[in-house]
Design a protein around this motif. Sequence first.
Motif, PDB file in Angstrom:
ATOM      1  N   ARG A 128      59.179  55.362  32.392  1.00  0.00           N
ATOM      2  CA  ARG A 128      58.678  54.460  31.347  1.00  0.00           C
ATOM      3  C   ARG A 128      57.258  54.802  30.934  1.00  0.00           C
ATOM      4  NH1 ARG A 128      61.890  50.545  34.209  1.00  0.00           N
ATOM      5  NH2 ARG A 128      60.163  50.047  35.599  1.00  0.00           N
ATOM      6  N   GLN A 129      56.500  55.422  31.822  1.00  0.00           N
ATOM      7  CA  GLN A 129      55.114  55.752  31.493  1.00  0.00           C
ATOM      8  C   GLN A 129      54.916  57.254  31.342  1.00  0.00           C
ATOM      9  OE1 GLN A 129      53.579  53.379  34.837  1.00  0.00           O
ATOM     10  NE2 GLN A 129      53.040  55.250  35.923  1.00  0.00           N
ATOM     11  N   GLY A 130      55.969  57.924  30.836  1.00  0.00           N
ATOM     12  CA  GLY A 130      55.864  59.325  30.462  1.00  0.00           C
ATOM     13  C   GLY A 130      55.726  60.291  31.608  1.00  0.00           C
ATOM     14  N   GLY A 131      56.237  59.935  32.784  1.00  0.00           N
ATOM     15  CA  GLY A 131      56.190  60.828  33.934  1.00  0.00           C
ATOM     16  C   GLY A 131      54.940  60.708  34.776  1.00  0.00           C
TER      17      GLY A 131
ATOM     18  N   VAL B 132      51.708  49.727  41.987  1.00  0.00           N
ATOM     19  CA  VAL B 132      51.328  49.250  40.664  1.00  0.00           C
ATOM     20  C   VAL B 132      51.575  50.347  39.639  1.00  0.00           C
ATOM     21  CG1 VAL B 132      49.598  47.635  41.563  1.00  0.00           C
ATOM     22  CG2 VAL B 132      48.906  49.966  40.937  1.00  0.00           C
ATOM     23  N   ASP B 133      51.796  49.937  38.399  1.00  0.00           N
ATOM     24  CA  ASP B 133      52.035  50.908  37.330  1.00  0.00           C
ATOM     25  C   ASP B 133      50.715  51.425  36.780  1.00  0.00           C
ATOM     26  OD1 ASP B 133      51.040  48.935  35.633  1.00  0.00           O
ATOM     27  OD2 ASP B 133      53.016  48.363  34.886  1.00  0.00           O
ATOM     28  N   ALA B 134      50.787  52.203  35.703  1.00  0.00           N
ATOM     29  CA  ALA B 134      49.587  52.809  35.134  1.00  0.00           C
ATOM     30  C   ALA B 134      48.585  51.774  34.642  1.00  0.00           C
ATOM     31  CB  ALA B 134      49.977  53.747  33.994  1.00  0.00           C
ATOM     32  N   ASP B 135      49.053  50.551  34.352  1.00  0.00           N
ATOM     33  CA  ASP B 135      48.169  49.474  33.893  1.00  0.00           C
ATOM     34  C   ASP B 135      47.688  48.583  35.022  1.00  0.00           C
ATOM     35  OD1 ASP B 135      48.424  50.274  31.207  1.00  0.00           O
ATOM     36  OD2 ASP B 135      50.328  49.182  31.030  1.00  0.00           O
ATOM     37  N   GLY B 136      48.071  48.922  36.262  1.00  0.00           N
ATOM     38  CA  GLY B 136      47.641  48.126  37.403  1.00  0.00           C
ATOM     39  C   GLY B 136      48.531  46.933  37.703  1.00  0.00           C
ATOM     40  N   ARG B 137      49.710  46.871  37.072  1.00  0.00           N
ATOM     41  CA  ARG B 137      50.625  45.745  37.279  1.00  0.00           C
ATOM     42  C   ARG B 137      51.593  46.061  38.414  1.00  0.00           C
ATOM     43  NH1 ARG B 137      55.786  44.170  35.955  1.00  0.00           N
ATOM     44  NH2 ARG B 137      56.206  46.242  35.090  1.00  0.00           N
ATOM     45  N   ARG B 138      51.759  45.123  39.316  1.00  0.00           N
ATOM     46  CA  ARG B 138      52.729  45.274  40.391  1.00  0.00           C
ATOM     47  C   ARG B 138      54.139  45.150  39.811  1.00  0.00           C
ATOM     48  NH1 ARG B 138      53.220  41.325  45.722  1.00  0.00           N
ATOM     49  NH2 ARG B 138      54.652  42.655  46.944  1.00  0.00           N
ATOM     50  N   PHE B 139      54.972  46.189  39.992  1.00  0.00           N
ATOM     51  CA  PHE B 139      56.265  46.221  39.302  1.00  0.00           C
ATOM     52  C   PHE B 139      57.477  46.060  40.210  1.00  0.00           C
ATOM     53  CE2 PHE B 139      55.144  50.571  40.387  1.00  0.00           C
ATOM     54  CZ  PHE B 139      56.326  51.084  40.914  1.00  0.00           C
ATOM     55  N   MET B 140      57.357  46.307  41.510  1.00  0.00           N
ATOM     56  CA  MET B 140      58.533  46.245  42.373  1.00  0.00           C
ATOM     57  C   MET B 140      59.057  44.815  42.542  1.00  0.00           C
ATOM     58  SD  MET B 140      59.952  49.034  43.288  1.00  0.00           S
ATOM     59  CE  MET B 140      61.070  48.238  44.439  1.00  0.00           C
TER      60      MET B 140
END
Length: 504
Positions: A280-283, A247-255
Amino acid sequence: MATRVVVVGSGIAGLTTALDLAARPGVEVTLVAKARLDQSNTAMAQGGVAVVTAPTDTVASHVADTVAAGAGLCDVDAAEVLCASGPIAVGALIRRGVRFDRAGEGLALGLEAAHSRERIVHAGGDATGSAIASALIDRLDDSGVVVRENTTVLDVVVERGRAVGVRLLGDEVLVADVVVLATGGAGQLFPFTTNPAVATADGVAIALRAGAVLADLEFHQFHPTSLATPGNHLVSEAVRGEGAVLVDADGRRFMTDVHPDAELAPRDVVARGIAEQMARQGGVPVRLDATGLGARFLASRFPTIDAVVRSQGLDWAREPIQVAPAAHYVMGGVRTDLWGRTSVPGLFAVGEVACTGLHGANRLASNSLLEGAVFGYRVAEAILGGAPAGSFGEAWAPRLVVAVGGGDEAFGRSDLQHLMWSAAGLSRDHAGLREAARVFARWAAPAPTDAKSAEDANLLVVARAVVASALARTESRGGHFRRDFPQSDPGSAVHSTLVGAPHA
């Protein structure tokens, strides 16, 4: 007269080769380890061994998965040898004391990325490599193998075009009829790696200086999920195989937006997907969400990872943990045939240091431990005369020449590692690679006065070779991604090959 064999390296490939040779009359085996015997990539391997054991699985399916993961560059004959020999090799490991986890009457099987079936056998949950290494090391006691720990090999001694021994730090020479390189990987080319400190590309550099042909060094696999903390501890792909998601920094599954197989896509796809999301999320690292698996399951199925995670004050049963890609496995290495023979008579290579073409451009998960067991046996057979005559053929003729000497500027290992990460890491381009090549050409390999200086010299030689190979492959394929050539070129589905020269 006895056949004298020096085996360099103490992972599954070296141990299997040494034990199989020592079991035959008339063979004297010396096993040389740079550090302790248990310091190897094998001992740190978590996931398991890919092997066909279930009645619902087939060798043909395992071969197909291996070839598909290899992105058009697998040697199909090598894949067929590996997969067909797998059950016999695992049986030999069991007879040597490896206690794989069981489920009822059979072996417990796990699923990992790019496998079409559950076929990963494991030991101690996620301590497979440690279990294998311990069992094989225990077997050395009564084997007759002479063990030299904490011993650095500098070079292969070559006389009249044939390997006749190895030269050690301090100028001692071990005379041999055959030398086997089983030195493992090259993760220390990079600042972020799942490999142990001993993985400094020694065997590749030694072979290059001995005149052997190398192949496919541009293909380095970056494991998608290492803990984003100092040490980059591996978080096995098997965790995702059991249902954990990214998941990304917002908790969204991205793969799911990257590949139809999402978290279980081939490793190069998942690693780049993570790197792009981090950009995309600044490293900021992405997170691995295993909370749905539950604390009891995580502790029992992945006890090693669980202990490491909790030692860092994290509770992955309650909250996702930060992960990031790290250098993990090199698909290329010393070019060998299917019996471990290199282009230098008397010199063999086996395991991660070797390149049979088996892994193509991207290794299928959990094929590496199997490779060491299968090809370790085959190397022993070849040394004992049990292999048919072979030839490398025109397809493996060297196309590139790389300098093994030259330069006059001192350098630090950290500088080399960070330059490799930026220029030859998960993504590359001509400008970055060309600048890295210029810098590496200026640097001078240190005189090998101790183990570290010997390692630094080896890292520089291999860094030059990796960059040269990456520059020459003007396409993207598997573990090699060029920003300036993002597509695969069907006409470039050929192996890269190179040799060394004092000044190229």
